[in-house]
Design an enzyme around this catalytic site. Sequence first.
Site, PDB file in Angstrom:
ATOM      1  N   ARG A  19       4.730  21.100   2.859  1.00 30.03           N
ATOM      2  CA  ARG A  19       3.570  20.831   3.716  1.00 30.03           C
ATOM      3  C   ARG A  19       3.353  19.334   3.950  1.00 30.03           C
ATOM      4  NH1 ARG A  19      -1.307  23.749   1.058  1.00 30.03           N
ATOM      5  NH2 ARG A  19      -2.416  22.663   2.731  1.00 30.03           N
ATOM      6  N   THR A  82       5.482  29.227 -12.272  1.00 34.37           N
ATOM      7  CA  THR A  82       4.995  28.200 -13.198  1.00 34.37           C
ATOM      8  C   THR A  82       5.369  28.480 -14.644  1.00 34.37           C
ATOM      9  OG1 THR A  82       2.871  29.378 -13.224  1.00 34.37           O
ATOM     10  CG2 THR A  82       3.083  27.509 -11.710  1.00 34.37           C
ATOM     11  N   TYR A 354       0.202 -21.821   6.921  1.00 34.58           N
ATOM     12  CA  TYR A 354       1.053 -21.039   6.026  1.00 34.58           C
ATOM     13  C   TYR A 354       1.432 -21.912   4.830  1.00 34.58           C
ATOM     14  CZ  TYR A 354       5.061 -18.824   3.913  1.00 34.58           C
ATOM     15  OH  TYR A 354       5.919 -18.281   2.993  1.00 34.58           O
ATOM     16  N   SER A 393      -3.341 -32.180  10.873  1.00 36.70           N
ATOM     17  CA  SER A 393      -3.103 -30.938  11.603  1.00 36.70           C
ATOM     18  C   SER A 393      -1.707 -30.899  12.211  1.00 36.70           C
ATOM     19  CB  SER A 393      -4.141 -30.791  12.715  1.00 36.70           C
ATOM     20  OG  SER A 393      -5.433 -30.677  12.167  1.00 36.70           O
TER      21      SER A 393
END
Length: 455
Positions: A19, A82, A354, A393
């Site tokens: 299933r 089982t 990063y 930057s």
Amino acid sequence: MSQSRDFAAVILAAGKGTRMKSGLHKVLHQIAGRAMIDHLMASVDSLAPSHKVVVVGAGREQLETALGVRAKTCLQEPQLGTGHAVQQAQAQLGDFAGDVLVMYGDVPFVRTATMQAMLDRLHGDDNPAAVVLAFEPEDALAYGRVIADDAGRISKMVEFKDADEAERACRLCNSGLLAARAADLWALLDRVGNDNAAGEYYLPDIVNIAIADGRTCAVVTTETPDEVAGINSRGELAAAEAQWQQLRREEAMEAGVTLRAPETVFFSYDTEIAADVTIEPNVVFGPGVTIASGATIRAFSHLEGAKVGEGCEVGPYARLRPGAVLEKGSKVGNFVEMKKAVLGEGAKANHLTYLGDAEIGAGANIGAGTITCNYDGYFKYKTVIGERAFIGSNSALIAPVTIGADAIVAAGSAVSRDVAPGDLRMVRAEQAVKPGWADRFHDTMKKKKAAEKKD
């Protein structure tokens, strides 16, 4: 009173799990970042079992690889019910004479306390041959019933289709989990037949056999029905995830964590969050995250394998990957990614950055658009940035490289050599200025476009 006893855990995981419609073994599907069988085994391990045996069938190679040396395995082939599955574990347990606790790999949330209660009841004064774990759902549906007295002594186990009206009115349902002494278990299983529609050997039949022999069998009831919810489909997997997350959110808030929109925050099985942490909406924690007191995790951030220190701020829209460490008072802002990097006390990387394989000193400032170029296509290299350094930057730090304390890297620089403490490094192409060039260019292009329109 609970006490430690010698016991073996037998976990049934031989089903095909059709299933799920997946190439991954059913019990290896994850809830909160951990395979469902590992949730169960963690609870089992809390009781220090002498043996753990997992009964495997379809997909056995996947399970054996995932389990490694943590448990023995045995094969059930063919799969005949089982009772037959439990019998396959007998050879692995050999002459073990203690208690045996039988569980299911797709029933992951059985509490350690419940397992202990089953083992304790097995050694009650009435000396039961077996102890069954039962539950009381809101709607008993077609579950098998456990008919027992007020002392928990079972008089009958009955399948729904075989139950009369009075028995169907009983709300005590069989979960399938069971405990028995090894000697009783093997002897009773030898007497289980397969005279039923499926031609299978069912584990619960040992209870009725023992009762017919005049033996006592007992029942223990779960605290909540959710504890024994089985997972057989993607829908049930999602429901189990939702159940786990809801409980974890409640625990976090009770422990002093502020969740701005609890239903949008997702924890992992091992997430550790101290009191007075604030978590904004739409935050996801993967495995291996710890958050210290006073930290704020802003919206739409994803953390995995990361350590966030006291008073830190993360996000919004930040990603912390394994090995990311933020020391006290440091900050990463929007669209910042860290991997295997340490941001020192009070250091900041506020935008679009990063930081991979890096060590950033206390008080350093990492400007917007900065990246540590840590990979050459074959190997990873480290970037070290000293205390109070200022990285302008849009800088590219090409590892391996060291930027000294108090150094400044000018905006737009591509740095491939070390920068000494206190130095300024500027690595830019020379700027050329051509007076009036832009005006002449615009005039020419406008005339060209006008001519095209006339044609």
